[in-house]
Structure formats: C-alpha cells, structure tokens
Design a protein around this motif. Structure first.
Motif, PDB file in Angstrom:
ATOM      1  N   LEU A  27       0.836  -1.201   0.000  1.00 47.66           N
ATOM      2  CA  LEU A  27       0.000   0.000   0.000  1.00 47.66           C
ATOM      3  C   LEU A  27       0.872   1.253   0.000  1.00 47.66           C
ATOM      4  CD1 LEU A  27      -2.634  -1.049   2.685  1.00 47.66           C
ATOM      5  CD2 LEU A  27      -2.860  -1.156   0.206  1.00 47.66           C
ATOM      6  N   ASP A  28       0.469   2.252  -0.766  1.00 47.87           N
ATOM      7  CA  ASP A  28       1.190   3.521  -0.758  1.00 47.87           C
ATOM      8  C   ASP A  28       0.593   4.431   0.314  1.00 47.87           C
ATOM      9  OD1 ASP A  28      -1.220   4.078  -1.926  1.00 47.87           O
ATOM     10  OD2 ASP A  28      -0.389   5.182  -3.624  1.00 47.87           O
ATOM     11  N   ASN A  29       1.130   5.657   0.417  1.00 48.97           N
ATOM     12  CA  ASN A  29       0.695   6.586   1.456  1.00 48.97           C
ATOM     13  C   ASN A  29      -0.776   6.957   1.326  1.00 48.97           C
ATOM     14  OD1 ASN A  29       3.163   6.661   2.712  1.00 48.97           O
ATOM     15  ND2 ASN A  29       3.891   8.424   1.559  1.00 48.97           N
ATOM     16  N   ASP A  30      -1.231   7.170   0.093  1.00 48.04           N
ATOM     17  CA  ASP A  30      -2.629   7.552  -0.110  1.00 48.04           C
ATOM     18  C   ASP A  30      -3.581   6.438   0.321  1.00 48.04           C
ATOM     19  OD1 ASP A  30      -1.896  10.022  -1.105  1.00 48.04           O
ATOM     20  OD2 ASP A  30      -1.781   9.277  -3.176  1.00 48.04           O
ATOM     21  N   ALA A  31      -3.246   5.202   0.002  1.00 48.23           N
ATOM     22  CA  ALA A  31      -4.089   4.064   0.393  1.00 48.23           C
ATOM     23  C   ALA A  31      -4.095   3.914   1.917  1.00 48.23           C
ATOM     24  CB  ALA A  31      -3.587   2.788  -0.266  1.00 48.23           C
ATOM     25  N   ARG A  32      -2.923   4.106   2.551  1.00 46.18           N
ATOM     26  CA  ARG A  32      -2.841   4.018   4.010  1.00 46.18           C
ATOM     27  C   ARG A  32      -3.705   5.095   4.650  1.00 46.18           C
ATOM     28  NH1 ARG A  32      -0.002   7.179   6.907  1.00 46.18           N
ATOM     29  NH2 ARG A  32       1.534   7.577   5.291  1.00 46.18           N
TER      30      ARG A  32
END
Length: 145
Positions: A27-32
């Motif tokens: 997961l990237d930052n936006d998904a987190r």
C-alpha cells in the motif's frame, strides 16, 4: 511490548507496525491514509489513539498476506490466555520478520519438542513451554540472529 513502556513509546511502535504492514501489503501513502480515515475517522496516524492504531493494524494484518489470527477451536478458560499469548507472539514474529508465522509454526515447535502433536491438544504446561520457545525465537530475530 512491555506494559511498563511509556504510552508514547507504545504508540510510536504501533505506528511503525502500521507502516510495516502497509509496506508488506504493497500500500502507498494515499491508500494508508484512506484506510485510516475509513476505519478511525482520523486524518492521520498521529491523531489516532492506541486503540484506533490497533484497529488499523488488525485490519491490515488480516489481508491475504498477513496474520489472520486464530482459526481453530475455542479454548477453555485456563488455556485461553496462553493461546492468546501464542497468537500475539506469532503476530509479532510476522511484524519483525515480514514472514507469516501461522499456528502450524507453533504446532511444529510443540511436536518437535515432544510436548504435544499440536497446540490444540497441549496442556497448560506445554503451552507455557511453547510461549517460552516463541519468545526466545522472537528475541533472536530482534537481535538479528
């Protein structure tokens, strides 16, 4: 994590665990941030309480590559704390090593040492031995061995 550790240190460790679980799940930052926002209503991890961080971490660890928790029989009252500790140690091993350690791992430890054929059939003394073995394994992994 020790109960005597300050709350700020426990929260920081839980945040690091969330970041590690996100990385393990790809997961990237936006998904987190989206997961945190959906589960807790907080704008970021720094706004979350310890309980909210635990909720996010549990959600992330239940992914297809994470530790999904206990999937076996319901334990009796005297064995439940020991089985919960085994589950917690297996989850911590997953966090530290990045490899999923399921109950089959604990079953193998019990069988190899002759304590029981599997964790479900172990008595409370054998469960204490399994907890000790998992704790030693965790300490070795934390030390980098």
């Amino acid at each position: 994590m020790a109960a005597s550790a300050p709350l700020a240190a426990q929260i920081a460790a839980r945040r690091r665990a969330v970041f590690a679980a996100c990385k393990a799940n790809g997961l990237d930052n936006d998904a987190r941030r989206e997961i945190v926002r959906n589960l807790t209503g907080c704008a970021s991890l720094s706004d979350c309480t310890m309980g909210q961080l635990s909720e996010v971490l549990n959600h992330l660890n239940r992914g297809k590559s994470g530790y999904a928790g206990r999937k076996r029989t319901t334990p009796t009252a005297d064995r439940a704390p020991l089985l919960a500790k085994i589950d917690a140690l297996l989850a911590e091993l997953h966090r530290v090593t990045g490899e999923v350690h399921t109950l089959k791992y604990a079953d193998a430890i019990a069988k190899r040492n002759g304590w029981a054929e599997c964790v479900d059939f172990a008595d409370s003394v054998a469960l204490k031995h399994i907890v000790g073995a998992l704790h030693r394994t965790l300490q070795f992994k934390l030390a980098g061995r």
